[in-house]
Design a protein around this motif. Structure first.
Motif, PDB file in Angstrom:
ATOM      1  N   ASN A 147       1.039  -0.985  -0.084  1.00  0.00           N
ATOM      2  CA  ASN A 147       0.054   0.181  -0.019  1.00  0.00           C
ATOM      3  C   ASN A 147       0.884   1.196   0.044  1.00  0.00           C
ATOM      4  O   ASN A 147       1.110   1.857   1.058  1.00  0.00           O
ATOM      5  CB  ASN A 147      -0.946  -0.006   1.138  1.00  0.00           C
ATOM      6  N   GLY A 148       1.353   1.665  -1.147  1.00  0.00           N
ATOM      7  CA  GLY A 148       2.403   2.736  -1.315  1.00  0.00           C
ATOM      8  C   GLY A 148       2.986   2.603  -2.541  1.00  0.00           C
ATOM      9  O   GLY A 148       2.471   2.913  -3.669  1.00  0.00           O
ATOM     10  N   MET A 149       4.216   2.384  -2.541  1.00  0.00           N
ATOM     11  CA  MET A 149       5.266   2.177  -3.763  1.00  0.00           C
ATOM     12  C   MET A 149       6.041   1.002  -3.946  1.00  0.00           C
ATOM     13  O   MET A 149       6.651   0.518  -2.795  1.00  0.00           O
ATOM     14  CB  MET A 149       6.131   3.532  -3.699  1.00  0.00           C
ATOM     15  N   LEU A 150       5.973   0.500  -5.039  1.00  0.00           N
ATOM     16  CA  LEU A 150       6.594  -0.842  -5.375  1.00  0.00           C
ATOM     17  C   LEU A 150       7.701  -0.346  -6.393  1.00  0.00           C
ATOM     18  O   LEU A 150       7.442   0.134  -7.364  1.00  0.00           O
ATOM     19  CB  LEU A 150       5.796  -1.847  -6.102  1.00  0.00           C
ATOM     20  N   ILE A 151       9.109  -0.699  -5.766  1.00  0.00           N
ATOM     21  CA  ILE A 151      10.176  -0.185  -6.903  1.00  0.00           C
ATOM     22  C   ILE A 151      10.584  -1.570  -7.474  1.00  0.00           C
ATOM     23  O   ILE A 151      11.049  -2.554  -6.693  1.00  0.00           O
ATOM     24  CB  ILE A 151      11.342   0.209  -6.082  1.00  0.00           C
ATOM     25  N   LYS A 152      10.546  -1.730  -8.517  1.00  0.00           N
ATOM     26  CA  LYS A 152      10.808  -3.227  -9.264  1.00  0.00           C
ATOM     27  C   LYS A 152      11.782  -3.124 -10.480  1.00  0.00           C
ATOM     28  O   LYS A 152      12.024  -1.941 -11.134  1.00  0.00           O
ATOM     29  CB  LYS A 152       9.628  -3.892  -9.865  1.00  0.00           C
TER      30      LYS A 152
END
Length: 212
Positions: free
Chosen positions: A44-49
């Protein structure tokens, strides 16, 4: 004997509790997470992939927020496609012909920002990238915008790019110089447009189901 039995029961209960705590820790949504990762499941926020594949060892992720893709290889793909723009019929549309498997794909509810997305992804919302999805059976439910190309298995909504929109299945609008969709129900606007029914310049359309 009773003491040993009680000790065994106690040890067994502790193992169960620890296992449950581990599962709860993995299921608990994170505010900032990274991918690939076996531990991350909900964000619930940010996924850095960087680069997730359909793999039994990689946990599909559900993101409520923003997915940021930094796959450096994506810098080279737009150049390769631009050089081969005259062979549009050979652009990987057959490579994305298999049906998506949502249970093995990342799901982003919100916004996806990337250089290029090479991961199986369902995006519900807005997608912004240099060349959207390549070599992945991805789905966009919403709006996909790219200054270069949009590649998806399924487009439901609007796909806008400069050079080309390529999809296997379309329900909505494609807007680019070149638009290609094998199973299209909607409108294509561009210099050249192809759907399962006809090929036309400037504008093309189809509102009937594809015949099997």
């Amino acid at each position: 004997m009773k003491t040993k039995f009680l000790m065994m029961i106690s040890f067994f209960m502790v193992c169960i509790i620890n296992a449950q705590d581990s599962l709860n820790a993995m299921d608990k949504p994170k505010f900032i997470a990274f991918s690939p990762s076996k531990a991350t499941k909900n964000v619930n926020g940010m996924l850095i992939k960087y680069y997730d594949e359909i793999d039994q060892e990689i946990q599909p992720k559900k993101v409520n927020g923003v997915g940021l893709g930094f796959n450096g290889l994506g810098i080279f793909f737009p150049v390769l496609f631009l050089v081969n723009i005259t062979s549009i019929d050979n652009w990987g549309i057959n490579d994305i012909g298999s049906e998506p498997l949502p249970d093995k794909m990342n799901t982003i509810n919100g916004m996806q920002l990337s250089i290029v997305n090479m991961e199986p992804t369902v995006t519900n919302g807005l997608e912004l990238s240099l060349s959207s999805n390549i070599s992945a059976p991805s789905v966009i439910n919403g709006i996909a915008i790219s200054p270069l190309y949009n590649f998806h298995h399924t487009t439901k909504g609007v796909a806008v790019s400069t050079f080309a929109n390529v999809s296997q299945k379309c329900r909505g609008i494609q807007l680019a110089l070149i638009n290609i969709c094998k199973d299209s129900r909607g409108i294509q606007i561009g210099f050249w447009n192809e759907n399962g029914k006809r090929k036309m310049p400037l504008i093309n359309w189809n509102f009937k189901n594809k015949k099997l």
